[in-house]
Design an enzyme around this catalytic site. Structure first.
Site, PDB file in Angstrom:
ATOM      1  N   HIS A 236       0.798  -1.221   0.000  1.00  0.00           N
ATOM      2  CA  HIS A 236       0.000   0.000   0.000  1.00  0.00           C
ATOM      3  C   HIS A 236       0.844   1.292   0.000  1.00  0.00           C
ATOM      4  O   HIS A 236       0.763   2.096  -0.908  1.00  0.00           O
ATOM      5  CB  HIS A 236      -0.897   0.044   1.248  1.00  0.00           C
ATOM      6  CG  HIS A 236      -1.777  -1.141   1.445  1.00  0.00           C
ATOM      7  ND1 HIS A 236      -2.910  -1.395   0.711  1.00  0.00           N
ATOM      8  CD2 HIS A 236      -1.685  -2.159   2.338  1.00  0.00           C
ATOM      9  CE1 HIS A 236      -3.488  -2.497   1.131  1.00  0.00           C
ATOM     10  NE2 HIS A 236      -2.772  -2.995   2.114  1.00  0.00           N
TER      11      HIS A 236
HETATM   12  O1  RIB Z   1      -5.068  -0.074   4.748  1.00  0.00           O
HETATM   13  C1  RIB Z   1      -3.675  -0.086   4.556  1.00  0.00           C
HETATM   14  C2  RIB Z   1      -3.015   0.997   5.354  1.00  0.00           C
HETATM   15  O2  RIB Z   1      -3.230   0.777   6.746  1.00  0.00           O
HETATM   16  C3  RIB Z   1      -1.486   1.010   5.194  1.00  0.00           C
HETATM   17  O3  RIB Z   1      -0.998   2.302   5.423  1.00  0.00           O
HETATM   18  C4  RIB Z   1      -1.027   0.104   6.299  1.00  0.00           C
HETATM   19  O4  RIB Z   1       0.326   0.373   6.691  1.00  0.00           O
HETATM   20  C5  RIB Z   1      -1.985   0.499   7.388  1.00  0.00           C
HETATM   21  O5  RIB Z   1      -1.477   1.664   8.008  1.00  0.00           O
END
Ligand code: RIB
Ligand code: CA
Length: 307
Positions: A236
């Site tokens: 992500h």
């Molecule tokens: O949903 C994914 C996000 O939430 C990313 O930033 C992961 O590190 C968590 O913080």
């Protein structure tokens, strides 16, 4: 000239890649790394940010921030990131955190910067919201806000909400209302950055440096995503960094966005109006598609530049 940025994070396995990518990229001038509780508690996210900065041989200061959301209770995500936040991969400890609280540091750096600063948020947005809501005049010093946050469809923390948005929806609402453009790397974007064991093996072959190898060890510890079919795990947070480094990897759409602040099952859901059905003000831009091979290539080769 390198883009001045402040990186707010909750490391976090994917945050680890994002921190290393930012530190490896000459396009960015990382003024500070600010840390919140999120994937795991602040005591772990802070240690992880300090350890990753030291691993990269960087002197970028790391600041402690909020250990809980603006409202409500703190909730972690150890199922994905492990109890320590880096999948059980233990890194040597880094330098002590720099003195000062994250929100105060963000305000000071915005106030003192000769040019507008880009705020990058890849965890719960509490620190950034605290900075901007207590001194709204500083928003004129914000170039843009780039978030890994939200989804226009299914969530990952709940059926309705993505984890960062769900962790502190009031903070996200503050950023959406601050008057500066908010760029979203949503779950639909990051689902295109699905990391498989074969890709990790290909990254490992790019270099023997401790940062690249540690990042591969960390990602190898992340369980495959059931939501995305089990072939790998979505990476992500580096998507938000890559947007600033190589925007040609993305297609975008300007739209309106708001977040559900209710107490019900929809809390934290981002209502991203891609087809302008509401006629609301266009306060956001979503990154819609990703050139995944190009992204993975950028990530591997940049991390291979680090020690
Ligand atoms: O949903 C994914 C996000 O939430 C990313 O930033 C992961 O590190 C968590 O913080
Ligand atoms: Ca994160």
């Amino acid at each position: 000239m390198p883009l001045p940025v402040i990186l707010d994070c909750d490391p976090g396995t994917d945050d680890a890649f994002a921190i290393l990518l930012a530190l490896a990229s000459p396009e960015l001038d990382v003024l500070a790394i600010t840390v919140a509780g999120g994937n795991v508690g602040l005591e772990h996210t802070l240690r992880n940010a300090r350890a990753l900065t030291a691993l990269a041989g960087s002197n970028v200061p790391v600041y402690a921030g909020a250990d809980r959301p603006l409202l409500g209770a703190f909730v972690s995500e150890t199922g994905v990131h492990g109890e320590d936040g880096l999948g059980g991969i233990i890194l040597p400890d880094g330098k002590p955190p720099a003195p000062g609280l994250a929100a105060d540091v963000v305000r000071r750096m915005l106030r003192d910067s000769a040019e507008p600063v880009t705020l990058i948020g890849i965890g719960p947005a509490t620190n950034l919201a605290l900075a901007l809501t207590t001194e709204p005049a500083l928003t004129k010093h914000v170039a843009q806000i780039v978030l890994m946050s939200g989804a226009w469809a299914e969530g990952n923390a709940t059926p309705a909400a993505e984890f960062n948005a769900w962790s502190d929806p009031e903070a996200l609402a503050i950023l959406l209302a601050c008057g500066r453009p908010v760029v979203f790397a949503t779950l639909e974007l990051t689902a295109q950055a699905l990391v498989t064991p074969a890709l990790i093996a290909a990254w490992r072959a790019l270099g023997a440096g401790r940062c690249l190898q540690a990042a591969c060890d960390i990602q190898s510890a992340v369980p495959p995503s059931r939501r995305l079919g089990g072939a790998g795990a979505p990476l992500h947070d580096p998507c938000a960094i890559a947007w600033l480094i190589q925007p040609g990897l993305f297609t975008t759409r300007t739209c309106s966005a708001r977040v559900d602040l209710g107490p019900g099952p929809g809390r934290g859901r981002t209502l991203i109006d891609r087809w302008n059905r509401t006629g609301d003000a266009l306060n956001a831009m979503v990154l819609e598609t990703l050139d995944a091979p190009g992204f993975f290539d950028l990530l591997g080769h940049r991390l291979a530049l680090l020690p």
